[in-house]
Design an enzyme around this catalytic site. Sequence first.
Site, PDB file in Angstrom:
ATOM      1  N   LYS A 115       0.812  -1.228   0.000  1.00 55.72           N
ATOM      2  CA  LYS A 115       0.000   0.000   0.000  1.00 55.72           C
ATOM      3  C   LYS A 115       0.839   1.269   0.000  1.00 55.72           C
ATOM      4  CE  LYS A 115      -2.674  -3.162   0.080  1.00 55.72           C
ATOM      5  NZ  LYS A 115      -2.686  -3.721  -1.263  1.00 55.72           N
ATOM      6  N   GLU A 199      -4.319   6.858   8.277  1.00 57.13           N
ATOM      7  CA  GLU A 199      -5.214   7.634   7.421  1.00 57.13           C
ATOM      8  C   GLU A 199      -6.379   8.152   8.247  1.00 57.13           C
ATOM      9  OE1 GLU A 199      -6.693   5.231   4.219  1.00 57.13           O
ATOM     10  OE2 GLU A 199      -4.871   5.444   3.028  1.00 57.13           O
ATOM     11  N   HIS A 234     -15.205  -7.836   4.982  1.00 59.58           N
ATOM     12  CA  HIS A 234     -14.323  -7.672   3.832  1.00 59.58           C
ATOM     13  C   HIS A 234     -14.506  -8.742   2.767  1.00 59.58           C
ATOM     14  CE1 HIS A 234     -12.617  -4.409   6.008  1.00 59.58           C
ATOM     15  NE2 HIS A 234     -12.350  -5.195   7.031  1.00 59.58           N
ATOM     16  N   ARG A 291      -5.325  -8.290 -10.823  1.00 56.66           N
ATOM     17  CA  ARG A 291      -5.811  -9.581 -11.328  1.00 56.66           C
ATOM     18  C   ARG A 291      -7.209  -9.397 -11.900  1.00 56.66           C
ATOM     19  NH1 ARG A 291      -7.023  -9.274  -5.838  1.00 56.66           N
ATOM     20  NH2 ARG A 291      -9.281  -9.264  -5.542  1.00 56.66           N
TER      21      ARG A 291
END
Length: 490
Positions: A115, A199, A234, A291
């Site tokens: 990230k 963040e 998730h 992907r």
Amino acid sequence: MKKILIANRGEIAIRVMKTAQKMGIKTVAVYSEADRGAPHVRFANEAVLLGPAPSSESYLVMEKVIQAAKDTGADAIHPGYGFLSENAKFAQLVEDAGIVFIGPKPHAIQVMGNKLAAKEAVRDYNIPMVPGIEEAITDVALAEKVALEIGFPILIKASAGGGGKGMRIVENIQELPEQMERAISEAKAAFGDGSVFIEKYVGSPRHIEIQILADTHGNIVHLFERECSVQRRHQKVVEEAPSVVLTPEIRKTMGEAAIKVAKACDYVGAGTVEFLLDENKKFYFLEMNTRLQVEHPVTELISGIDLVEQQIKVARGEKLAFTQEDLSITGHALEVRVYAEDPLENFTPSIGKLSVYKLPTGEGIRVDNGFEEGMEVPIYYDPMLSKLITYGKNREEAIQLMIKAIDHYKVEGIATTLPFGKFVCEHEAFRSGNFDTHFVKNYYSPDQLKKQYTEERKIAALVGLQLYLKNQKTVKAPLKISSNWDKRNK
Ligand code: MV4
């Protein structure tokens, strides 16, 4: 490209093989001992046994997969999703073996797999990002300073994480030192990399992602968005395209931002750029998935583009045959993921044999499926059985068709998430389009689902009663006729 090895199993292996077949390309399946009788093995022109059931001894063993390609003379490998699909080392080894990896270059996989590296790569491209720091942080005092600047609540994320793994919400400065320590040690344990960053926490976001396609000649297009806000821990559950909240203007700027992200890492092939969209419809770049994604069919339906075909063409070095201006959205598509999990039992995996397994069919219904009646669901892999996809002129039509298709999808022997999919499709928040990533947490409980069953049973009982009363009437009529008939024949 004459022969492709598909380094995967289940529905996605079959999905890729279907397009290869359509293009006149031969296919090679790989399989584990648990998958000897699996449909993807029979679907291929050839199949190679990799090893024992655990994926760490079969589908994840790079050398075995590459050897299987060499042994069968395959000139390309399609990794599908999961398994080795986002492994930069694998992509490199495939290339080194003189075989085409159907996907991006190892460099792009590597950068986007981290990230912080991803944030750094896009730094000069003017991509909106959530306020925060773009470097790994270990010093608590510095973290406190940053947190006070951006304001609580904040989110600590693991750089090597993704898909929500290793995230921690911190509500106030008192919690910060302890949460940071935990986040770092968790990241170390889970990913072997303790880098974390901070963040601003976006409280009620929607998860919207943009499909992109890039060739090796510098052409990049986007194929609009997928709305993936309905997810559970998730794990996406229902996806759709287009999103009800995007205006043509936001769609255009988001699409352009996604293309810039692809440029920033020299992307080649099909990829997905994830964004958060906040309540003020401001969007922020989150990460890029390098992907083909599970939910790619909804994009195929609204754009009319076969994404696997495009992946193969790009891998063959062909130029994209269309420009951004040639692309448009037609209709609306929905996808419900069908997992062998029990929605009434906290989504625990449901194991057993598919004693009945019948797929719905009809116009506007697509099922990307990897199973068949009589099969056992192996415990070793992802418990997704199939993806049920519907396509309509508009959202309402796609939703109605989905509810009908779920009713015609017959599974016995194990529990599935089909009733949960129906629950979502019938829910007022989903139907109105007024939902965010907290949909499942906010509205779902086993009791809600049970209530739905009871309602259905009540309706079924009423319909049954009506039918019974109607039949009584119609039963009388033929009796009369038959008595007349009797008379006439006497
Ligand atoms: C966030 C966020 C709120 N604020 N970042 C979760 C998956 C990973 N791709 C990033 N995720 C999030 N990042 C900030 N600054 C909320 C999430 C998030 C989420 C994102 C997409 C879909 C579902 C989600 C569920 C919970 C949290």
